[in-house]
Write a protein that holds these residues in place. Structure first.
Motif: not given
Length: 68
Positions: A34-41
């Motif tokens: 979720g943290s990784l997705l939050g940086t891209f989306l």
């Protein structure tokens, strides 16, 4: 295999430890993902994706209920 059946057939402390470890790893993966997705989306896009998935699962469930 249910938790109760597994605990009855195996060592209950081992089943508890394994369950806690598995849940911890799954939670860690979810948080990091979720943290990784939050940086891209953006938060708005993630909300749209989540809402769309919710509606898709609801539609599949409705079809399964109607056909059974």
């Amino acid at each position: 295999c249910s938790f109760t059946a597994l605990a009855a057939a195996s060592s209950p402390p081992g089943v508890i430890a394994g369950s806690l470890a598995g849940h911890g790893v799954a939670t860690l993966i979810a948080v990091l993902g979720g943290s990784l997705l939050g940086t891209f989306l953006s938060e708005k896009i993630i909300s749209y994706i989540g809402g769309s998935l919710f509606l898709a699962f609801a539609a599949v469930t409705l079809v399964e209920i109607a056909t059974s």
